[in-house]
Design a protein around this motif. Sequence first.
Motif, short mmCIF file in Angstrom:
data_model
loop_
_atom_site.label_atom_id
_atom_site.label_comp_id
_atom_site.label_asym_id
_atom_site.label_seq_id
_atom_site.Cartn_x
_atom_site.Cartn_y
_atom_site.Cartn_z
N GLU A 1 1.16 -1.32 -0.10
CA GLU A 1 -0.19 -0.05 -0.64
C GLU A 1 1.40 1.60 -0.23
OE1 GLU A 1 -2.30 1.92 -1.20
OE2 GLU A 1 -3.15 0.11 -0.23
N TYR A 2 0.36 2.79 -0.39
CA TYR A 2 1.22 3.61 -0.89
C TYR A 2 0.40 4.42 -0.22
CZ TYR A 2 4.10 7.09 -3.64
OH TYR A 2 4.66 8.56 -3.55
N TYR A 3 1.04 5.31 0.43
CA TYR A 3 0.40 6.74 0.93
C TYR A 3 1.21 8.19 0.84
CZ TYR A 3 -1.79 10.62 3.97
OH TYR A 3 -1.32 11.89 4.34
N GLU A 4 0.71 8.80 0.28
CA GLU A 4 1.49 10.47 -0.06
C GLU A 4 0.62 11.50 0.15
OE1 GLU A 4 2.78 11.02 -4.65
OE2 GLU A 4 1.38 12.14 -4.51
N VAL A 5 1.27 12.28 0.92
CA VAL A 5 1.04 13.91 1.72
C VAL A 5 2.03 15.23 0.93
CG1 VAL A 5 2.20 13.40 3.60
CG2 VAL A 5 0.12 15.12 3.34
N SER A 6 1.33 15.70 1.21
CA SER A 6 2.53 17.10 0.66
C SER A 6 3.15 17.35 1.87
CB SER A 6 1.78 18.45 0.26
OG SER A 6 0.68 19.02 1.14
N ASP A 7 4.49 18.10 2.15
CA ASP A 7 4.67 18.60 3.43
C ASP A 7 3.92 19.65 4.59
OD1 ASP A 7 7.17 16.96 3.08
OD2 ASP A 7 8.59 18.01 1.84
N SER A 8 3.65 20.13 3.37
CA SER A 8 2.13 21.01 4.30
C SER A 8 1.69 20.14 4.88
CB SER A 8 1.95 21.89 3.52
OG SER A 8 1.22 23.06 3.97
N ASP A 9 0.51 19.84 4.05
CA ASP A 9 -0.64 19.06 5.32
C ASP A 9 0.09 17.72 6.32
OD1 ASP A 9 -2.52 20.08 3.63
OD2 ASP A 9 -2.43 18.84 2.16
N LEU A 10 1.41 17.75 6.03
CA LEU A 10 2.06 16.73 7.21
C LEU A 10 2.12 17.51 8.41
CD1 LEU A 10 3.25 14.13 7.59
CD2 LEU A 10 4.92 14.93 7.17
N ALA A 11 1.62 18.77 7.96
CA ALA A 11 1.79 19.47 10.18
C ALA A 11 0.83 18.65 10.93
CB ALA A 11 1.93 20.53 9.44
N VAL B 1 7.82 -0.59 6.95
CA VAL B 1 7.18 0.61 6.42
C VAL B 1 8.30 1.70 6.14
CG1 VAL B 1 5.82 2.49 7.20
CG2 VAL B 1 4.84 -0.22 8.57
N LYS B 2 8.04 2.28 5.39
CA LYS B 2 9.03 2.55 4.62
C LYS B 2 8.60 4.12 4.48
CE LYS B 2 11.42 -0.86 2.00
NZ LYS B 2 11.54 -1.42 0.50
N PHE B 3 8.99 4.84 5.62
CA PHE B 3 8.80 6.64 4.74
C PHE B 3 9.97 7.31 4.35
CE2 PHE B 3 7.38 5.65 9.20
CZ PHE B 3 6.33 5.52 9.24
N PHE B 4 9.72 8.45 3.69
CA PHE B 4 10.08 8.99 2.52
C PHE B 4 10.27 10.62 2.59
CE2 PHE B 4 9.97 5.00 0.75
CZ PHE B 4 11.37 4.77 -0.61
N GLY B 5 10.91 11.59 2.48
CA GLY B 5 10.81 13.19 2.44
C GLY B 5 10.94 13.21 4.20
N VAL B 6 10.78 14.37 4.07
CA VAL B 6 10.68 14.27 5.61
C VAL B 6 10.85 13.49 6.57
CG1 VAL B 6 10.40 17.20 5.16
CG2 VAL B 6 8.19 15.16 6.31
N LEU B 7 10.06 12.38 6.68
CA LEU B 7 9.96 11.70 7.98
C LEU B 7 11.35 10.48 7.02
CD1 LEU B 7 5.55 10.89 6.78
CD2 LEU B 7 6.68 12.25 8.77
N GLY B 8 11.82 10.47 6.17
CA GLY B 8 12.15 10.01 6.88
C GLY B 8 14.25 9.77 5.28
N GLN B 9 13.90 9.14 4.28
CA GLN B 9 15.49 9.58 3.30
C GLN B 9 14.90 10.62 2.66
OE1 GLN B 9 15.72 6.33 1.12
NE2 GLN B 9 17.11 7.61 -0.60
N GLN B 10 15.63 11.71 2.58
CA GLN B 10 15.24 12.84 1.61
C GLN B 10 15.14 12.69 0.45
OE1 GLN B 10 14.63 15.92 3.35
NE2 GLN B 10 14.44 14.52 5.00
N GLU C 1 10.93 16.06 -3.83
CA GLU C 1 9.17 16.30 -4.29
C GLU C 1 9.15 17.29 -2.64
OE1 GLU C 1 10.73 14.38 -5.12
OE2 GLU C 1 10.14 13.95 -7.54
N ASP C 2 8.92 18.31 -2.87
CA ASP C 2 7.75 18.69 -1.56
C ASP C 2 7.01 18.17 -0.83
OD1 ASP C 2 7.50 20.61 0.78
OD2 ASP C 2 5.98 21.65 -0.67
N LYS C 3 7.34 16.58 -0.95
CA LYS C 3 5.71 15.86 -0.33
C LYS C 3 6.96 14.75 0.71
CE LYS C 3 5.71 13.39 -4.72
NZ LYS C 3 4.52 12.83 -6.09
N SER C 4 5.83 14.30 1.03
CA SER C 4 6.22 12.85 1.91
C SER C 4 5.73 11.21 1.29
CB SER C 4 6.25 12.84 3.22
OG SER C 4 7.02 14.47 3.55
#
Length: 452
Positions: free
Chosen positions: A187-197, A409-418, A421-424
């Motif tokens: 399964e996959y979930y994507e969110v903009s870093d702004s909404d991740l706040a 569970v693998k995190f990408f973006g501000v949650l894990g590996q940089q 894109e402006d999203k995680s």
Amino acid sequence: MAFDLKTNNLSGLAIITEPDSALRATPENFVNLYDYAQQFQPELIPEMMFANGKGSILGFIRATTMGKEGTFESDSIQHSEINRLHNTLTATATGNVFTCTKAHQLRVKDVVKISDGSREYQAIVSAITSPLVFTALSDGAAFTFSASSVTVLCDFSNRHAKGDSAFDKGKKWSPKIYKNYPHIVKEYYEVSDSDLAHKTWIETPEGPKWFNLEMERNSTLFDNKAELTAVLHNRALDNAPSTLAGFTQGMKGVVQQVEERGNISNDYITTTVGLSNLALRAKRQGTCREFTVYSNHMQMRYFRELAAGVNASFLNGSNYGAFNNSTEMALSLNFVSIFIDGVTFHFTSWALLDDPTLLDANGFDATSLAYLMVPTGTMNVTEEGNVVARPYLTMRYRSNNITNRRRQVKFFGVLGQQVREDKSSVEILSEMTNQVVGANSYFVGRKGLFYA
């Protein structure tokens, strides 16, 4: 009642309204609501409700596996089950000669019982012609068989005279080997870093942890898919269009394995006669005498009506549930137990079967399961030459000394590996399979005339 200012909000979680600015959301301090409640506040589990329920259908796997999980490394798992101890065969009898439909394993001086449906005979084996043919002499009146179909109870007895030597040939039991195959669910979930706040911090005995509502919903959806796969997935046929196109075939779900080598039925169980028939089949199929029946709403209704009449005319004549209680208490708990003809049946509702977005959707409401009946306890099987006790159902996950793919569970973006894109994003993966042992002791019932 006195004024009571709660420290929790309506979710029941100990919310941190002003988190320490030094706190950083990482995979290590992420938690989903169910895991939080299960570990720290189990009393909250029943209260985790959304508009139409949380959407979680979990429970069947946890309950039926007795909490047992296993691992595997190869591209399939297998176990073997030994056939019945005694050997009863169908044979064509002409005079004293009996031709069996499969190998009889009889020896000279074995004593057998023979029935033609109206009479019984006892005879001693006098000669072995082949693995399928033997000659037997009656211990009573002479046989009058003429190409008659008879049933032979082979493992009955034997007779020897004083000083006779022992048999020079022993019995053999050929185990049947059953396989299942790995299945990868993602399964996959994507969110903009702004909404991740929009995340919530929770205070726990292990320090602050965080969760995100949409990630929570995505996690629940993944868990549901994993359970649906384990229970209902059909392994694609070798010659199926999908297989020929190069797609993976996946695992055999529990229901498929029961339909292949277990017991199936049409329509609902509505009478004690129906339960008695199930009890008789259970006795014929194995040693289990206690079953849990996961049922839809209509089957639970029939069980309720059925249970109300069991021992109804006797004071304290019934024991409903796994503990002593009244009929009213058991029914209010939506849990009914009936002991009938030496077998105990525990009935409980299964949300999956009544969900209008799943197995109670239009069309499926006429063809899907009415119940799935699972044996309780363990069964001895042979694995890698060793006899081990296994629950009737075990979930297994691909694992070795490098990785465990139970629920990655693998995190990408501000949650894990940089990432640029402006999203995680979050990826969830499980490589799993199930191991059904003693499928001949399971029962699957469909709502209508499904099985020919």
